[in-house]
Design a protein around this motif. Structure first.
Motif, PDB file in Angstrom:
ATOM      1  N   ALA A  58       0.873  -1.177   0.000  1.00  8.87           N
ATOM      2  CA  ALA A  58       0.000   0.000   0.000  1.00  8.87           C
ATOM      3  C   ALA A  58       0.905   1.220   0.000  1.00  8.87           C
ATOM      4  O   ALA A  58       1.428   1.610   1.038  1.00  8.87           O
ATOM      5  N   PHE A  59       1.105   1.791  -1.169  1.00  8.91           N
ATOM      6  CA  PHE A  59       2.010   2.919  -1.305  1.00  8.91           C
ATOM      7  C   PHE A  59       1.201   4.202  -1.478  1.00  8.91           C
ATOM      8  O   PHE A  59       0.541   4.388  -2.498  1.00  8.91           O
ATOM      9  N   GLU A  60       1.249   5.032  -0.459  1.00 10.69           N
ATOM     10  CA  GLU A  60       0.514   6.299  -0.421  1.00 10.69           C
ATOM     11  C   GLU A  60      -0.980   6.077  -0.681  1.00 10.69           C
ATOM     12  O   GLU A  60      -1.582   6.712  -1.541  1.00 10.69           O
ATOM     13  N   ILE A  61      -1.574   5.192   0.117  1.00  6.92           N
ATOM     14  CA  ILE A  61      -3.004   4.881   0.026  1.00  6.92           C
ATOM     15  C   ILE A  61      -3.733   5.256   1.316  1.00  6.92           C
ATOM     16  O   ILE A  61      -4.806   5.849   1.291  1.00  6.92           O
ATOM     17  N   PHE A  62      -3.159   4.907   2.457  1.00  7.13           N
ATOM     18  CA  PHE A  62      -3.877   5.037   3.728  1.00  7.13           C
ATOM     19  C   PHE A  62      -4.239   6.473   4.100  1.00  7.13           C
ATOM     20  O   PHE A  62      -5.219   6.708   4.789  1.00  7.13           O
ATOM     21  N   GLU A  63      -3.488   7.437   3.605  1.00 15.17           N
ATOM     22  CA  GLU A  63      -3.808   8.840   3.914  1.00 15.17           C
ATOM     23  C   GLU A  63      -5.094   9.296   3.222  1.00 15.17           C
ATOM     24  O   GLU A  63      -5.702  10.286   3.609  1.00 15.17           O
ATOM     25  N   HIS A  64      -5.525   8.560   2.198  1.00 15.86           N
ATOM     26  CA  HIS A  64      -6.753   8.906   1.472  1.00 15.86           C
ATOM     27  C   HIS A  64      -8.000   8.299   2.113  1.00 15.86           C
ATOM     28  O   HIS A  64      -9.113   8.665   1.753  1.00 15.86           O
ATOM     29  N   LEU A  65      -7.816   7.364   3.023  1.00 18.32           N
ATOM     30  CA  LEU A  65      -8.944   6.676   3.646  1.00 18.32           C
ATOM     31  C   LEU A  65      -9.388   7.383   4.919  1.00 18.32           C
ATOM     32  O   LEU A  65      -8.563   7.889   5.674  1.00 18.32           O
ATOM     33  N   ILE A  66     -10.677   7.364   5.155  1.00 22.77           N
ATOM     34  CA  ILE A  66     -11.203   7.928   6.397  1.00 22.77           C
ATOM     35  C   ILE A  66     -10.920   6.969   7.548  1.00 22.77           C
ATOM     36  O   ILE A  66     -10.587   7.391   8.641  1.00 22.77           O
ATOM     37  N   ALA A  67     -11.017   5.661   7.274  1.00 20.59           N
ATOM     38  CA  ALA A  67     -10.834   4.657   8.321  1.00 20.59           C
ATOM     39  C   ALA A  67      -9.846   3.579   7.890  1.00 20.59           C
ATOM     40  O   ALA A  67     -10.234   2.437   7.635  1.00 20.59           O
ATOM     41  N   HIS A 111      -5.898  14.181   0.966  1.00 22.13           N
ATOM     42  CA  HIS A 111      -5.445  13.418   2.128  1.00 22.13           C
ATOM     43  C   HIS A 111      -6.361  13.691   3.313  1.00 22.13           C
ATOM     44  O   HIS A 111      -6.423  14.816   3.800  1.00 22.13           O
ATOM     45  N   TYR A 112      -7.015  12.652   3.762  1.00 27.49           N
ATOM     46  CA  TYR A 112      -7.814  12.775   4.975  1.00 27.49           C
ATOM     47  C   TYR A 112      -6.898  12.733   6.194  1.00 27.49           C
ATOM     48  O   TYR A 112      -7.137  13.389   7.185  1.00 27.49           O
ATOM     49  N   HIS A 113      -5.836  11.942   6.085  1.00 26.44           N
ATOM     50  CA  HIS A 113      -4.834  11.834   7.159  1.00 26.44           C
ATOM     51  C   HIS A 113      -3.470  12.163   6.583  1.00 26.44           C
ATOM     52  O   HIS A 113      -3.162  11.753   5.474  1.00 26.44           O
ATOM     53  N   GLU A 114      -2.664  12.861   7.310  1.00 27.18           N
ATOM     54  CA  GLU A 114      -1.223  12.880   7.089  1.00 27.18           C
ATOM     55  C   GLU A 114      -0.646  12.593   8.462  1.00 27.18           C
ATOM     56  O   GLU A 114      -0.808  13.374   9.390  1.00 27.18           O
ATOM     57  N   PHE A 115      -0.058  11.424   8.578  1.00 27.49           N
ATOM     58  CA  PHE A 115       0.366  10.899   9.866  1.00 27.49           C
ATOM     59  C   PHE A 115       1.747  11.393  10.274  1.00 27.49           C
ATOM     60  O   PHE A 115       2.578  11.692   9.431  1.00 27.49           O
ATOM     61  N   GLU A 116       1.990  11.388  11.560  1.00 31.54           N
ATOM     62  CA  GLU A 116       3.353  11.381  12.084  1.00 31.54           C
ATOM     63  C   GLU A 116       3.731   9.907  12.158  1.00 31.54           C
ATOM     64  O   GLU A 116       2.850   9.037  12.221  1.00 31.54           O
ATOM     65  N   ASP A 117       5.025   9.606  12.157  1.00 35.31           N
ATOM     66  CA  ASP A 117       5.441   8.205  12.124  1.00 35.31           C
ATOM     67  C   ASP A 117       4.870   7.404  13.290  1.00 35.31           C
ATOM     68  O   ASP A 117       4.388   6.290  13.109  1.00 35.31           O
ATOM     69  N   TRP A 118       4.869   7.957  14.492  1.00 33.94           N
ATOM     70  CA  TRP A 118       4.375   7.224  15.660  1.00 33.94           C
ATOM     71  C   TRP A 118       2.879   6.927  15.538  1.00 33.94           C
ATOM     72  O   TRP A 118       2.402   5.896  16.014  1.00 33.94           O
ATOM     73  N   GLN A 119       2.119   7.810  14.871  1.00 33.73           N
ATOM     74  CA  GLN A 119       0.688   7.571  14.696  1.00 33.73           C
ATOM     75  C   GLN A 119       0.448   6.387  13.755  1.00 33.73           C
ATOM     76  O   GLN A 119      -0.422   5.552  14.002  1.00 33.73           O
ATOM     77  N   PHE A 120       1.216   6.334  12.677  1.00 35.70           N
ATOM     78  CA  PHE A 120       1.068   5.226  11.743  1.00 35.70           C
ATOM     79  C   PHE A 120       1.492   3.917  12.400  1.00 35.70           C
ATOM     80  O   PHE A 120       0.818   2.889  12.246  1.00 35.70           O
ATOM     81  N   ASP A 121       2.581   3.943  13.169  1.00 36.84           N
ATOM     82  CA  ASP A 121       3.019   2.751  13.898  1.00 36.84           C
ATOM     83  C   ASP A 121       1.905   2.258  14.823  1.00 36.84           C
ATOM     84  O   ASP A 121       1.611   1.063  14.889  1.00 36.84           O
ATOM     85  N   TRP A 122       1.297   3.170  15.544  1.00 40.96           N
ATOM     86  CA  TRP A 122       0.243   2.834  16.496  1.00 40.96           C
ATOM     87  C   TRP A 122      -0.952   2.227  15.768  1.00 40.96           C
ATOM     88  O   TRP A 122      -1.536   1.235  16.204  1.00 40.96           O
ATOM     89  N   LEU A 123      -1.334   2.815  14.643  1.00 39.83           N
ATOM     90  CA  LEU A 123      -2.434   2.299  13.838  1.00 39.83           C
ATOM     91  C   LEU A 123      -2.146   0.858  13.402  1.00 39.83           C
ATOM     92  O   LEU A 123      -2.998  -0.028  13.532  1.00 39.83           O
ATOM     93  N   LEU A 124      -0.949   0.612  12.901  1.00 40.10           N
ATOM     94  CA  LEU A 124      -0.584  -0.731  12.462  1.00 40.10           C
ATOM     95  C   LEU A 124      -0.617  -1.724  13.620  1.00 40.10           C
ATOM     96  O   LEU A 124      -1.165  -2.824  13.502  1.00 40.10           O
ATOM     97  N   GLU A 125      -0.028  -1.338  14.739  1.00 42.37           N
ATOM     98  CA  GLU A 125       0.013  -2.230  15.898  1.00 42.37           C
ATOM     99  C   GLU A 125      -1.385  -2.535  16.409  1.00 42.37           C
ATOM    100  O   GLU A 125      -1.703  -3.679  16.743  1.00 42.37           O
ATOM    101  N   LYS A 126      -2.255  -1.520  16.457  1.00 43.97           N
ATOM    102  CA  LYS A 126      -3.634  -1.723  16.916  1.00 43.97           C
ATOM    103  C   LYS A 126      -4.401  -2.648  15.969  1.00 43.97           C
ATOM    104  O   LYS A 126      -5.286  -3.387  16.392  1.00 43.97           O
ATOM    105  N   ALA A 127      -4.072  -2.642  14.685  1.00 44.92           N
ATOM    106  CA  ALA A 127      -4.722  -3.495  13.694  1.00 44.92           C
ATOM    107  C   ALA A 127      -4.101  -4.899  13.644  1.00 44.92           C
ATOM    108  O   ALA A 127      -4.494  -5.713  12.809  1.00 44.92           O
ATOM    109  N   GLY A 128      -3.134  -5.183  14.517  1.00 44.96           N
ATOM    110  CA  GLY A 128      -2.579  -6.531  14.609  1.00 44.96           C
ATOM    111  C   GLY A 128      -1.280  -6.763  13.865  1.00 44.96           C
ATOM    112  O   GLY A 128      -0.893  -7.905  13.632  1.00 44.96           O
ATOM    113  N   TRP A 129      -0.576  -5.706  13.497  1.00 42.49           N
ATOM    114  CA  TRP A 129       0.689  -5.826  12.763  1.00 42.49           C
ATOM    115  C   TRP A 129       1.870  -5.560  13.677  1.00 42.49           C
ATOM    116  O   TRP A 129       1.791  -4.719  14.570  1.00 42.49           O
ATOM    117  N   LYS A 130       2.975  -6.255  13.426  1.00 39.38           N
ATOM    118  CA  LYS A 130       4.229  -6.008  14.150  1.00 39.38           C
ATOM    119  C   LYS A 130       5.233  -5.448  13.160  1.00 39.38           C
ATOM    120  O   LYS A 130       5.575  -6.110  12.170  1.00 39.38           O
TER     121      LYS A 130
END
Length: 174
Positions: free
Chosen positions: A73-82, A119-138
């Motif tokens: 997913a290359f430059e996709i998640f910032e376009h999603l609301i959820a 872009h609905y979201h433009e993340f800071e790195d820690w926010q994206f990390d947190w999102l991934l971890e909460k969704a079950g990714w390491k």
């Protein structure tokens, strides 16, 4: 191998990261419609299929029903609301994803001509990390890079040394 062949610095950096963490050959489901970068992945030896433009906020069946081992997913998640919904529903056990980082000196991207290109979201790195971890990714690996532009001014100067893109390689932690 592709010296001078990349139209964007991010293509080169993204392919190097992918090559390092998920070497070809491999079968990839790339979120988003087919784009010029897919050709670089295919030349590298990956077999790539893309989603077909469906609203990934609402329709995650494409990843729920996939048997593919790698999702990109290359430059996709910032376009999603959820983005959490699709991240949680991915059945693959490997994910390579990049996002543009939030820049303190620039507002979020919004096309003036295309109502869907924003872009609905433009993340800071820690926010994206947190999102991934909460969704079950390491997260197993990460990188950042700058995106200089050929213009004069304060913002172009800041872009010389302020990272704009963030990429991660993650695996399912469950």
């Amino acid at each position: 191998m592709y010296e001078g062949a990349f139209p964007h610095k991010r293509y080169q950096k993204t392919l190097e990261f992918l090559r390092t963490h998920v070497p070809a050959p491999g079968t990839i489901l790339d979120l988003g419609v087919r784009n010029p970068f897919v050709e670089f992945m295919e030349k590298e030896g990956y077999q790539v299929s893309n989603t077909s433009g469906e609203d990934l906020d609402l329709h995650t069946d494409v990843v729920k029903n996939s048997t593919i081992e790698i999702v990109t997913a290359f430059e996709i998640f910032e376009h999603l609301i959820a983005p959490f919904n699709i991240l949680q529903d991915i059945k693959a056990n490997k994910l390579v994803a990049s996002i543009p980082l939030k820049l303190w000196f620039s507002s979020a991207y919004r096309s003036k001509t295309d109502p869907w290109d924003r872009h609905y979201h433009e993340f800071e790195d820690w926010q994206f990390d947190w999102l991934l971890e909460k969704a079950g990714w390491k997260i197993k690996a990460r990188d950042k890079w700058t995106h200089p532009v050929k213009r004069l001014g304060i913002r172009p100067l800041l872009r010389l040394f302020t990272p704009r893109y963030y990429i991660v390689y993650a695996e399912r932690s469950d």
